[in-house]
Design a protein around this motif. Structure first.
Motif, PDB file in Angstrom:
ATOM      1  N   GLU A  73       0.990  -1.209   0.184  1.00  0.00           N
ATOM      2  CA  GLU A  73       0.211   0.426  -0.002  1.00  0.00           C
ATOM      3  C   GLU A  73       0.847   1.718   0.397  1.00  0.00           C
ATOM      4  O   GLU A  73       2.250   0.836   0.529  1.00  0.00           O
ATOM      5  CB  GLU A  73      -1.017  -0.179   1.690  1.00  0.00           C
ATOM      6  CG  GLU A  73      -1.880  -1.175   1.304  1.00  0.00           C
ATOM      7  CD  GLU A  73      -1.126  -2.429   2.362  1.00  0.00           C
ATOM      8  OE1 GLU A  73      -0.264  -2.616   2.472  1.00  0.00           O
ATOM      9  OE2 GLU A  73      -2.186  -3.595   1.314  1.00  0.00           O
ATOM     10  N   LEU A  87      -3.866   9.709  -3.829  1.00  0.00           N
ATOM     11  CA  LEU A  87      -3.905   8.713  -3.869  1.00  0.00           C
ATOM     12  C   LEU A  87      -3.773   7.700  -2.812  1.00  0.00           C
ATOM     13  O   LEU A  87      -2.450   7.950  -2.963  1.00  0.00           O
ATOM     14  CB  LEU A  87      -3.979   8.457  -5.386  1.00  0.00           C
ATOM     15  CG  LEU A  87      -4.819   9.457  -6.575  1.00  0.00           C
ATOM     16  CD1 LEU A  87      -3.543   8.357  -7.854  1.00  0.00           C
ATOM     17  CD2 LEU A  87      -5.858   9.906  -6.716  1.00  0.00           C
ATOM     18  N   GLY A  88      -4.433   7.028  -2.804  1.00  0.00           N
ATOM     19  CA  GLY A  88      -4.820   5.854  -2.170  1.00  0.00           C
ATOM     20  C   GLY A  88      -4.389   4.845  -2.785  1.00  0.00           C
ATOM     21  O   GLY A  88      -4.600   4.423  -3.754  1.00  0.00           O
ATOM     22  N   VAL A  89      -2.899   3.526  -2.955  1.00  0.00           N
ATOM     23  CA  VAL A  89      -2.629   3.107  -4.321  1.00  0.00           C
ATOM     24  C   VAL A  89      -2.658   1.461  -3.450  1.00  0.00           C
ATOM     25  O   VAL A  89      -2.037   1.440  -2.844  1.00  0.00           O
ATOM     26  CB  VAL A  89      -1.701   2.843  -5.016  1.00  0.00           C
ATOM     27  CG1 VAL A  89      -1.381   1.723  -5.953  1.00  0.00           C
ATOM     28  CG2 VAL A  89      -1.997   4.364  -5.693  1.00  0.00           C
ATOM     29  N   GLY A  93      -6.623  -1.577  -5.884  1.00  0.00           N
ATOM     30  CA  GLY A  93      -7.336  -0.539  -6.549  1.00  0.00           C
ATOM     31  C   GLY A  93      -6.664   1.028  -6.066  1.00  0.00           C
ATOM     32  O   GLY A  93      -6.053   0.702  -5.408  1.00  0.00           O
ATOM     33  N   ILE A  94      -7.051   1.766  -6.907  1.00  0.00           N
ATOM     34  CA  ILE A  94      -6.447   2.438  -6.457  1.00  0.00           C
ATOM     35  C   ILE A  94      -8.164   3.542  -5.826  1.00  0.00           C
ATOM     36  O   ILE A  94      -8.543   3.974  -6.988  1.00  0.00           O
ATOM     37  CB  ILE A  94      -5.806   3.782  -7.808  1.00  0.00           C
ATOM     38  CG1 ILE A  94      -5.095   2.388  -8.339  1.00  0.00           C
ATOM     39  CG2 ILE A  94      -5.581   4.930  -7.595  1.00  0.00           C
ATOM     40  CD1 ILE A  94      -4.293   3.372  -9.382  1.00  0.00           C
ATOM     41  N   ASN A  95      -8.056   4.746  -4.506  1.00  0.00           N
ATOM     42  CA  ASN A  95      -8.902   5.492  -4.308  1.00  0.00           C
ATOM     43  C   ASN A  95      -8.156   6.934  -4.230  1.00  0.00           C
ATOM     44  O   ASN A  95      -7.194   7.315  -3.637  1.00  0.00           O
ATOM     45  CB  ASN A  95      -9.520   4.949  -3.360  1.00  0.00           C
ATOM     46  CG  ASN A  95      -9.525   3.518  -3.194  1.00  0.00           C
ATOM     47  OD1 ASN A  95     -10.305   2.957  -4.588  1.00  0.00           O
ATOM     48  ND2 ASN A  95      -9.514   2.265  -2.483  1.00  0.00           N
ATOM     49  N   THR A  96      -9.082   7.897  -5.189  1.00  0.00           N
ATOM     50  CA  THR A  96      -9.277   9.358  -4.420  1.00  0.00           C
ATOM     51  C   THR A  96      -9.269   9.619  -3.206  1.00  0.00           C
ATOM     52  O   THR A  96     -11.127   9.272  -2.647  1.00  0.00           O
ATOM     53  CB  THR A  96      -9.600  10.312  -5.242  1.00  0.00           C
ATOM     54  OG1 THR A  96      -9.485   9.658  -6.358  1.00  0.00           O
ATOM     55  CG2 THR A  96      -9.609  11.329  -5.347  1.00  0.00           C
ATOM     56  N   LEU A  97      -8.295  10.091  -2.153  1.00  0.00           N
ATOM     57  CA  LEU A  97      -8.428   9.855  -0.924  1.00  0.00           C
ATOM     58  C   LEU A  97      -8.817  11.738  -0.622  1.00  0.00           C
ATOM     59  O   LEU A  97      -9.358  12.161   0.558  1.00  0.00           O
ATOM     60  CB  LEU A  97      -6.808   9.807   0.105  1.00  0.00           C
ATOM     61  CG  LEU A  97      -7.087   8.434  -0.403  1.00  0.00           C
ATOM     62  CD1 LEU A  97      -5.715   8.179   1.194  1.00  0.00           C
ATOM     63  CD2 LEU A  97      -7.790   7.644   0.439  1.00  0.00           C
ATOM     64  N   HIS A  98      -8.044  12.156  -1.275  1.00  0.00           N
ATOM     65  CA  HIS A  98      -8.192  13.774  -0.946  1.00  0.00           C
ATOM     66  C   HIS A  98      -7.877  15.117  -2.264  1.00  0.00           C
ATOM     67  O   HIS A  98      -7.306  13.949  -3.035  1.00  0.00           O
ATOM     68  CB  HIS A  98      -7.266  14.644   0.587  1.00  0.00           C
ATOM     69  CG  HIS A  98      -7.470  16.051   0.841  1.00  0.00           C
ATOM     70  ND1 HIS A  98      -9.228  16.261   1.361  1.00  0.00           N
ATOM     71  CD2 HIS A  98      -6.939  16.810   0.287  1.00  0.00           C
ATOM     72  CE1 HIS A  98      -8.840  17.506   1.797  1.00  0.00           C
ATOM     73  NE2 HIS A  98      -8.201  18.107   1.213  1.00  0.00           N
ATOM     74  N   ARG A  99      -8.769  15.485  -2.914  1.00  0.00           N
ATOM     75  CA  ARG A  99      -8.365  17.271  -3.231  1.00  0.00           C
ATOM     76  C   ARG A  99      -7.523  18.201  -2.539  1.00  0.00           C
ATOM     77  O   ARG A  99      -7.988  18.348  -1.940  1.00  0.00           O
ATOM     78  CB  ARG A  99      -9.133  17.494  -4.355  1.00  0.00           C
ATOM     79  CG  ARG A  99     -10.088  16.606  -4.955  1.00  0.00           C
ATOM     80  CD  ARG A  99     -11.067  17.089  -5.928  1.00  0.00           C
ATOM     81  NE  ARG A  99     -11.691  16.003  -7.062  1.00  0.00           N
ATOM     82  CZ  ARG A  99     -11.350  16.109  -7.927  1.00  0.00           C
ATOM     83  NH1 ARG A  99     -10.410  16.481  -8.887  1.00  0.00           N
ATOM     84  NH2 ARG A  99     -11.876  15.151  -8.742  1.00  0.00           N
TER      85      ARG A  99
END
Length: 133
Positions: A73, A87-89, A93-99
């Motif tokens: 991770e 992004l959390g990789v 998968g890959i998730n957007t954590l914050h802009r």
């Protein structure tokens, strides 16, 4: 049975290994190795210039920072045309954590140490040995 009849008839016997290929010479082995190396370099050159190859980074997309948080991770800050995403990789998968509202400050480039002003190793060693006694 036919072979026995030929032997009995007095037919000349063929030598064993007469039709076998000769052993390759050292020159042939080196030439084959050079041909394989040239083929590998040539294919790499062709793949590098083909459109859609994965060797060139995408325009407008770059990894600003990365941090491992586990065995597989990572947390990554990616800049996409001026907008930065956290992004959390993971393996799943890959998730957007914050802009990020404002871009991260660019880190100062790494500098080489000034080798002229380094302390004398022999003096440091003598000092350390004196302290231990």
């Amino acid at each position: 049975m036919i072979s026995l009849a030929l032997i009995a008839a007095g037919a000349p016997a063929a030598k064993v290994g007469q039709h076998a290929a000769a052993a390759p010479s050292m020159f042939g082995a080196v030439l084959a190795l050079l041909a394989v190396l040239a083929l590998i370099v040539g294919l790499g050159w062709v793949l590098k210039r083909m459109p859609g190859s994965g060797f060139k980074p995408a325009d407008g997309l770059r990894v600003v920072a990365s941090l491992n948080v586990g065995a597989k991770e990572r947390v990554v800050v990616v800049d996409i045309n001026g907008e930065q995403l956290l992004l959390g990789v993971a393996a799943g998968g890959i998730n957007t954590l914050h802009r990020l509202p404002e871009p991260l400050p660019t880190p100062e480039p790494a500098r080489l140490p000034d080798f002229k002003n380094l302390p004398n190793f022999a003096q440091l060693l003598q000092q350390r040995l004196r302290k231990e006694k």
